[in-house]
Design a protein around this motif. Sequence first.
Motif, PDB file in Angstrom:
ATOM      1  N   LEU A  41      41.043  41.706  44.205  1.00 53.88           N
ATOM      2  CA  LEU A  41      39.611  41.402  44.373  1.00 53.88           C
ATOM      3  C   LEU A  41      38.853  42.475  44.020  1.00 53.88           C
ATOM      4  O   LEU A  41      37.761  42.390  43.258  1.00 53.88           O
ATOM      5  CB  LEU A  41      39.460  40.963  46.025  1.00 53.88           C
ATOM      6  N   LEU A  42      39.260  43.694  44.452  1.00 55.48           N
ATOM      7  CA  LEU A  42      38.550  45.052  43.891  1.00 55.48           C
ATOM      8  C   LEU A  42      38.592  44.776  42.630  1.00 55.48           C
ATOM      9  O   LEU A  42      37.347  45.350  41.615  1.00 55.48           O
ATOM     10  CB  LEU A  42      39.147  46.149  44.566  1.00 55.48           C
ATOM     11  N   ALA A  43      39.717  44.642  41.773  1.00 55.09           N
ATOM     12  CA  ALA A  43      39.760  44.936  40.437  1.00 55.09           C
ATOM     13  C   ALA A  43      38.621  43.987  39.613  1.00 55.09           C
ATOM     14  O   ALA A  43      38.220  44.471  38.576  1.00 55.09           O
ATOM     15  CB  ALA A  43      41.197  44.317  39.859  1.00 55.09           C
ATOM     16  N   ILE A  44      38.365  42.693  40.138  1.00 59.73           N
ATOM     17  CA  ILE A  44      37.455  42.000  39.466  1.00 59.73           C
ATOM     18  C   ILE A  44      35.982  42.566  39.357  1.00 59.73           C
ATOM     19  O   ILE A  44      35.342  42.564  38.406  1.00 59.73           O
ATOM     20  CB  ILE A  44      37.213  40.620  40.250  1.00 59.73           C
ATOM     21  N   PHE A  45      35.836  43.388  40.458  1.00 57.79           N
ATOM     22  CA  PHE A  45      34.386  44.186  40.514  1.00 57.79           C
ATOM     23  C   PHE A  45      34.443  45.416  39.688  1.00 57.79           C
ATOM     24  O   PHE A  45      33.672  45.688  38.873  1.00 57.79           O
ATOM     25  CB  PHE A  45      34.134  44.450  42.003  1.00 57.79           C
ATOM     26  N   LEU A  46      35.686  46.145  39.694  1.00 56.48           N
ATOM     27  CA  LEU A  46      35.817  47.209  38.850  1.00 56.48           C
ATOM     28  C   LEU A  46      35.855  46.808  37.403  1.00 56.48           C
ATOM     29  O   LEU A  46      35.719  47.818  36.367  1.00 56.48           O
ATOM     30  CB  LEU A  46      36.878  48.144  39.375  1.00 56.48           C
ATOM     31  N   ARG A  47      36.262  45.860  37.036  1.00 58.52           N
ATOM     32  CA  ARG A  47      36.683  45.333  35.644  1.00 58.52           C
ATOM     33  C   ARG A  47      37.491  45.953  34.803  1.00 58.52           C
ATOM     34  O   ARG A  47      38.491  45.502  34.138  1.00 58.52           O
ATOM     35  CB  ARG A  47      35.301  45.284  35.055  1.00 58.52           C
ATOM     36  N   MET A  48      37.356  47.534  34.542  1.00 64.89           N
ATOM     37  CA  MET A  48      38.419  48.240  33.654  1.00 64.89           C
ATOM     38  C   MET A  48      38.860  49.382  34.452  1.00 64.89           C
ATOM     39  O   MET A  48      38.288  49.823  35.408  1.00 64.89           O
ATOM     40  CB  MET A  48      37.548  48.636  32.567  1.00 64.89           C
TER      41      MET A  48
END
Length: 236
Positions: A32-39
Amino acid sequence: MISRKLQDLPSQSLPREKLIRQGRHSLSNAELLAIFLRMGIKGKNVLDMSSDLIQAAGSLDALAHMEATEITEICKGIGMAKASTLCAAFELGARALRETLARRPLNTPEDIYDYLTTAMRWKDKETVLVLLLDAQCRLIKPVEISTGTLNESIAHPRDILRPAIIHNAYGFILAHNHPSGNPAPSQADDTLTGRIRESAKLLGVRFLDHIIIGKPTATVQRNYYSYNSYGMKKPV
């Protein structure tokens, strides 16, 4: 921890695609965090970065209460833009939860704690709040009275009682946090509670409880002290 590059993973395993195919509840906290961090950054994909961020914060709950500047300090590669995005996402979630809880009657200390905890337990200074309630114990509005020091709040009975009178509330709940995490009342807390009880009685305002918010521990998730539960006289 995942060490492969994201482009090496099957498309159905990528966080955004997984969310679309299987729903948001199928994702781990890191996904879930990765979706916000993106890269990610050089040598570390975004899933690794997300896992490292949660570990550096200590828990997802602790991360959710950090300010953007704090997030940038604990994880290399996260700048202010990404940190601000995370802060905004966590705050929206917290506000949605409080909005839901505010529609329910605050009948028990547990109800009150659940409503207050997302906003109060991680504050680094004592903050005094009054929750104004209608006759069904539903929240009319919360009112912040004061913000004090690390271990002392500044509040006067007249300031605490004024909002209840102005808004013609059925009753009110006094609440404050202990930044130390230990909700055990101090002598000053006992004195203030007694003064508020007597003042409310004179004014005919129902003083329903005084809740002190602490921080969860390994053994106690809802860590608080309720004067009403420990023998405070019934409100008038």
